[in-house]
Motif scaffolding. Structure first.
Motif, short mmCIF file in Angstrom:
data_model
loop_
_atom_site.label_atom_id
_atom_site.label_comp_id
_atom_site.label_asym_id
_atom_site.label_seq_id
_atom_site.Cartn_x
_atom_site.Cartn_y
_atom_site.Cartn_z
N ARG A 121 -18.64 -37.54 -6.48
CA ARG A 121 -17.35 -36.84 -6.40
C ARG A 121 -17.54 -35.34 -6.12
NH1 ARG A 121 -14.80 -34.32 -10.82
NH2 ARG A 121 -16.07 -34.12 -12.71
N ARG A 122 -18.74 -34.83 -6.31
CA ARG A 122 -19.00 -33.42 -5.98
C ARG A 122 -19.77 -33.29 -4.66
NH1 ARG A 122 -19.67 -33.43 -11.62
NH2 ARG A 122 -18.25 -32.00 -12.73
N TYR A 123 -19.71 -34.31 -3.85
CA TYR A 123 -20.37 -34.26 -2.53
C TYR A 123 -19.91 -33.03 -1.76
CZ TYR A 123 -21.37 -35.66 2.33
OH TYR A 123 -21.78 -35.69 3.64
N ARG A 124 -20.88 -32.18 -1.43
CA ARG A 124 -20.68 -30.95 -0.64
C ARG A 124 -19.77 -29.94 -1.37
NH1 ARG A 124 -22.63 -30.82 4.33
NH2 ARG A 124 -21.06 -29.31 5.06
N ARG A 209 -4.28 -26.02 -9.58
CA ARG A 209 -5.61 -26.57 -9.43
C ARG A 209 -5.75 -28.04 -9.87
NH1 ARG A 209 -7.13 -21.27 -11.01
NH2 ARG A 209 -8.23 -20.18 -9.35
N PRO A 210 -5.24 -28.42 -11.05
CA PRO A 210 -5.46 -29.81 -11.48
C PRO A 210 -4.85 -30.85 -10.56
CG PRO A 210 -4.80 -28.43 -13.33
CD PRO A 210 -4.57 -27.63 -12.08
N HIS A 211 -3.99 -30.46 -9.64
CA HIS A 211 -3.32 -31.42 -8.76
C HIS A 211 -3.82 -31.34 -7.32
CE1 HIS A 211 -0.63 -32.44 -12.04
NE2 HIS A 211 -0.40 -31.15 -12.21
N ARG A 212 -4.93 -30.68 -7.13
CA ARG A 212 -5.51 -30.68 -5.79
C ARG A 212 -5.99 -32.09 -5.43
NH1 ARG A 212 -9.90 -25.95 -6.55
NH2 ARG A 212 -8.58 -24.10 -6.51
N ASP A 213 -6.07 -32.33 -4.13
CA ASP A 213 -6.61 -33.60 -3.63
C ASP A 213 -8.08 -33.38 -3.30
OD1 ASP A 213 -6.09 -36.39 -2.38
OD2 ASP A 213 -7.17 -35.25 -0.84
N GLN A 214 -8.95 -34.17 -3.92
CA GLN A 214 -10.39 -33.96 -3.76
C GLN A 214 -10.82 -34.08 -2.30
OE1 GLN A 214 -12.95 -36.03 -6.54
NE2 GLN A 214 -14.51 -36.33 -4.96
N LYS A 215 -10.36 -35.12 -1.62
CA LYS A 215 -10.77 -35.33 -0.23
C LYS A 215 -10.28 -34.20 0.66
CE LYS A 215 -10.76 -38.70 3.53
NZ LYS A 215 -10.32 -40.05 3.97
N ALA A 216 -9.04 -33.77 0.46
CA ALA A 216 -8.49 -32.68 1.27
C ALA A 216 -9.26 -31.37 1.02
CB ALA A 216 -7.01 -32.49 0.96
N CYS A 218 -12.38 -31.11 0.11
CA CYS A 218 -13.69 -31.23 0.74
C CYS A 218 -13.60 -30.98 2.24
CB CYS A 218 -14.28 -32.61 0.45
SG CYS A 218 -15.95 -32.84 1.12
N VAL A 219 -12.58 -31.55 2.87
CA VAL A 219 -12.37 -31.35 4.31
C VAL A 219 -12.14 -29.87 4.59
CG1 VAL A 219 -10.79 -31.79 6.22
CG2 VAL A 219 -11.54 -33.67 4.75
N ARG A 220 -11.30 -29.24 3.77
CA ARG A 220 -11.02 -27.81 3.95
C ARG A 220 -12.30 -26.97 3.80
NH1 ARG A 220 -10.93 -23.94 0.39
NH2 ARG A 220 -9.76 -22.02 0.80
N SER A 221 -13.07 -27.24 2.76
CA SER A 221 -14.31 -26.50 2.51
C SER A 221 -15.30 -26.68 3.66
CB SER A 221 -14.94 -26.97 1.20
OG SER A 221 -16.13 -26.28 0.93
N ASP A 222 -15.44 -27.91 4.14
CA ASP A 222 -16.37 -28.19 5.24
C ASP A 222 -15.95 -27.47 6.51
OD1 ASP A 222 -18.05 -29.67 3.73
OD2 ASP A 222 -17.47 -31.63 4.54
N ALA A 223 -14.64 -27.39 6.74
CA ALA A 223 -14.16 -26.71 7.93
C ALA A 223 -14.51 -25.22 7.88
CB ALA A 223 -12.65 -26.90 8.06
N LEU A 224 -14.39 -24.62 6.70
CA LEU A 224 -14.74 -23.21 6.56
C LEU A 224 -16.24 -22.99 6.76
CD1 LEU A 224 -12.53 -22.15 3.51
CD2 LEU A 224 -12.03 -21.94 5.94
N LEU A 225 -17.05 -23.89 6.20
CA LEU A 225 -18.50 -23.79 6.39
C LEU A 225 -18.88 -23.95 7.86
CD1 LEU A 225 -19.69 -25.82 3.28
CD2 LEU A 225 -20.34 -23.47 3.80
N ALA A 226 -18.24 -24.89 8.53
CA ALA A 226 -18.53 -25.11 9.96
C ALA A 226 -18.15 -23.88 10.77
CB ALA A 226 -17.78 -26.34 10.46
#
Length: 779
Positions: A121-124, A209-216, A218-226
């Motif tokens: 669940r903490r992938y990336r 924060r407690p209602h964030r979507d984990q998958k969304a 992760c996608v957002r974070s990966d886009a910033l890293l890319a």
């Protein structure tokens, strides 16, 4: 039959998984009781079968978690209370007592596996951590080390993280920085054309924060890293928020990018550190002996100075111009791991500041101070409480040595060979400043503060000192300071309403080495560096001292030469060459013609007039300045872009296979003069004969080593003790330090240098503190 013990454990036992270790130990041994954190360590009460209770007490020290440092386990037998099971109870804050604080710890193998596991669940997740790794000192504001006392207080945990945090059998039990995509810190990228810019207000959060979507997330974070990686590959400079402050990153294989970074940062010539993704990649770039590999891959992950492979053509030439070594480190945060893998090539990773300023820590601060340097900012919203540079290390003759001691090592203290009855502040030197606080048998030497040459660094110094005083419950009653009246650290010390002790710079250098090794009897001290204010008002720097903790006799020193132009001579080695030759009566030698021809029109005449009239030309016995002079004579460098550059490049030039050496003459006594004239004559004769500079460099280095040995043999005979403590910036030179250690040992002496502190001015404050204590006690 039941036995019960009350136990108090001290050392680095908070923030390192010690309480879950205790809980598991109690379960394995079937004993009952409780454990808790307190301001002065960890307390536990345990009862059960006597053999099991005794095994429990032994294991607290012998089987502690890998990141723990157990200083003591003190126990007393108490009456059993009939506990049912074993529990972890609430922490207790005790007024006026202290516990040790863990340095920040590089990402552990378990977290790195989870970071790269698509099923986790903490992938990336860029801020993954556990009780065995992650931020510690940089996020803590006070002890006991609990989440409310850290900058993680702003991130309420989601149910899953909260469950882990409360489970004593979980790797994240009471891991104070624990978080995930749903509840923890998140990345932001400030760059032209990027809409998701960081804002200081929580209004930027679309949902709590407690209602964030984990998958969304992760996608957002990966886009910033890319996007960040794309910018780096395109030649941009990226400001990255690290553990102890911002770092400036660029493509280390691009000469254009590295040059642009140097121009914007105003960092001319000084080597830049490089971060690579894996050990295999390091081996492709550099020679990596076993000792260096252990340093690179250890929990501290410092910058390690490594010799570049002759067949490696990857790094931009201006990473470390003119040098055979480069500073390399592996990723030490999950964000680094992700960014390096995204980019797929080495990155320059240097301090986020303009040269000579402290690194930026806050997001707003970084945007303001680094706006003219960085093209984009990769930030996050976890605050940094303590500013922290990367540590720099090297290995000499199989021993690890510090060039800069900071992240991963500070604030862990040194044990003193005495117990002080008074709290002491040692204010430290001007360059490479650290301060030291002494209480009991601990000396807390701060992380690297830097050169105390501006108001920003003084403010950083004062804030860090206040943090150390608060964390370690130390109220100084005595302050030690350098004798130089113009040092900012000295002025700060003398402005305090405290009794004070002035300590000569080179005496502090060598006493620090002796005390670190527990040497209490008189010893020979060798302090070779660039600048130190002498007791006679001259500029010292080539000193052999008959030393005690509380005083010294100047047994020998390098022959003096004029520091023509004062501090400006440090920036122009060609000036030092003229001054050294004039002092030795060798300016007319044919070997000096090349130097004289490179001087500006009228420069030689001006310098000689200044010397003759005594205008801004204080006498100096500095060995560092003699290195500058020889470097200029060898056409290595006429002007220095940073302190020590000429000497560093002269060392890099040396041909280790060349034969021969020059000779310093030891003249007279009280004090003995280490006459550099014969050495300079040898250099000039070789220059006139067309001998290559690389050979001259090797012969000069051997001459310096021989002078150390010759002077120490005489000093040792006068003192009746063969222990030699060596310190000062000149001993950052591998050829000098390694050669001196070897030849002194062969000569029957016991050579010592720093092991847990830098041999340069970063170790001065520790020596100041010892001298101040010794004078109080007439030791």
């Amino acid at each position: 039959m039941t036995k019960a013990l009350s136990l108090h454990v001290t050392g680095v036992v908070q923030g390192v998984g010690f309480r879950p270790f205790v809980y598991q130990l109690a379960s394995d041994l079937s004993v009952s009781g409780w454990v808790r954190n307190a301001s002065d360590g960890v307390y536990c009460v345990v009862e059960g079968d006597p053999a099991a209770v005794d095994a429990f007490a032994r294991s607290l020290h012998d089987s502690a978690p890998p990141m723990a440092v157990v200083e003591s386990v003190v126990g007393e037998e108490v009456d059993p209370e009939g506990f049912e099971g074993f529990s972890i109870i609430a922490s207790e804050a005790i007024e006026g007592v202290m516990t040790l604080v863990s340095p920040d710890i590089a990402t552990c193998e378990a977290c790195e596996r989870e970071l790269l596991d698509p099923e986790d669940r903490r992938y990336r997740y860029p801020f993954i951590n556990c009780t065995n790794c992650g931020p510690r000192f940089t996020i803590i504001s006070d002890v006991p080390y609990d989440r409310p006392m850290t900058t993680m207080r702003d991130f309420p945990m989601c149910p899953e993280c909260s469950a882990e945090y409360g489970d004593p059998m979980d790797r994240r039990f009471h891991a104070q920085p624990d978080a995930c995509f749903i509840c923890g810190p998140r990345l932001y990228l400030n760059a032209p054309g990027v809409e998701d810019e960081w804002r200081w207000s929580i209004e930027r959060e679309v949902t709590p924060r407690p209602h964030r979507d984990q998958k969304a997330e992760c996608v957002r974070s990966d886009a910033l890293l890319a996007s960040a990686a794309e910018r780096l590959l395109g030649g941009d400079i990226l400001a990255v928020k690290g553990l102890g402050g911002f770092q400036l990153a660029c493509d280390a294989t691009s000469e254009a990018a590295v040059t642009r970074l140097r121009e914007r940062k105003h960092r001319w010539g000084k080597p830049l550190a490089v971060m690579v993704a894996t050990l295999d990649e390091v081996r492709d770039l550099c020679h990596v002996p076993d000792e260096e590999e252990a340093l690179l891959a250890g929990s501290a992950r410092p910058i390690v100075l490594l010799r570049v492979r002759e067949d490696a053509q990857v790094l931009a030439p201006s990473i470390a111009p003119g040098l055979a070594e480069v500073g390399v480190m592996l990723p030490y945060t999950p964000l680094h791991h992700l960014l390096l893998r995204e980019v797929g090539r080495p990155l320059v990773m240097t301090s986020g500041n303009l040269s000579e300023e402290p690194i930026a820590t806050g997001n707003t601060e970084a945007l303001e101070r680094l706006g003219d340097i960085a093209d984009a900012f990769l930030m996050h919203d976890r605050d940094i409480y303590s500013r922290y540079d990367d540590s720099v290390t090297r290995v000499v003759r199989g021993a690890t040595e510090f060039v800069r001691r900071a992240r991963g090592f500070a604030p862990f203290p040194l044990r003193l060979p005495f117990e002080s009855d008074i709290a002491i502040l040692a204010a430290g030197p001007e360059q490479k400043n650290t301060f030291a606080l002494v209480q009991g048998d601990y000396a807390f030497v701060s992380q690297h503060i830097g050169d105390m040459e501006n108001a920003e660094t003084l403010e950083y110094y004062e804030r860090t000192l206040e943090l150390y005083r608060r964390l370690f419950r130390i109220r100084p009653e005595l302050v030690a300071y350098d004798l130089h009246p113009e040092y900012l650290s000295t002025k700060f010390a003398l402005a305090l309403d405290l009794p004070s002790v002035g300590v000569q710079h080179h005496h502090a250098h060598v006493v620090g080495v002796a005390a670190e090794h527990g040497v209490t009897e008189p010893f020979v001290g060798v302090a070779f560096d660039g600048t130190g204010y002498g007791t006679d008002g001259h500029i010292w720097g080539g000193e052999v001292l008959l030393s005690r903790w509380d005083g010294f006799t100047r047994f020998a020193h390098l022959s003096e030469m004029p520091l023509v132009g004062g501090a400006s001579a440090i920036r122009r080695p060609a000036r030092m060459a003229v001054a050294a030759l004039q002092a030795a009566g060798l300016l007319g030698h044919p070997g000096a013609e090349a130097l004289r021809s490179r001087l500006a029109e009228g420069e030689e005449r001006t310098l000689l007039t200044m010397i003759e009239r005594g205008v801004n030309s204080p006498p100096t016995s500095s060995m560092g300045r003699l290195f500058d002079a020889v470097a200029a004579l060898c056409s290595v460098r006429d002007d220095a872009l940073y302190e020590g550059q000429a000497a560093i490049e002269l060392e890099a030039l040396a041909d280790h296979s060349a034969d021969g050496e020059y000779h310093f003459e030891l003249v007279g006594g009280d004090p003995v003069i280490i006459d550099s004239g014969p050495v300079l004559l040898g250099v000039l004769d070789d220059l006139a004969s067309g001998i290559p500079s690389r050979v001259i460099s090797a012969r000069f280095h051997r001459a310096v080593v021989a002078a150390i040995v010759d002077a120490c043999v005489r000093a040792s005979a006068a003192l009746g003790n063969a222990t030699v403590a060596m310190a000062g910036g000149v001993f950052m030179n591998r050829l000098v330090l390694g050669g001196a250690m070897e030849r002194l040992t062969v000569a029957g002496m016991r050579p010592l240098t720093h092991v847990r502190l830098p041999v340069n001015d970063g170790g001065i404050s520790y020596g100041q503190a010892v001298v101040a204590w010794a004078r109080r006690h007439e030791v």
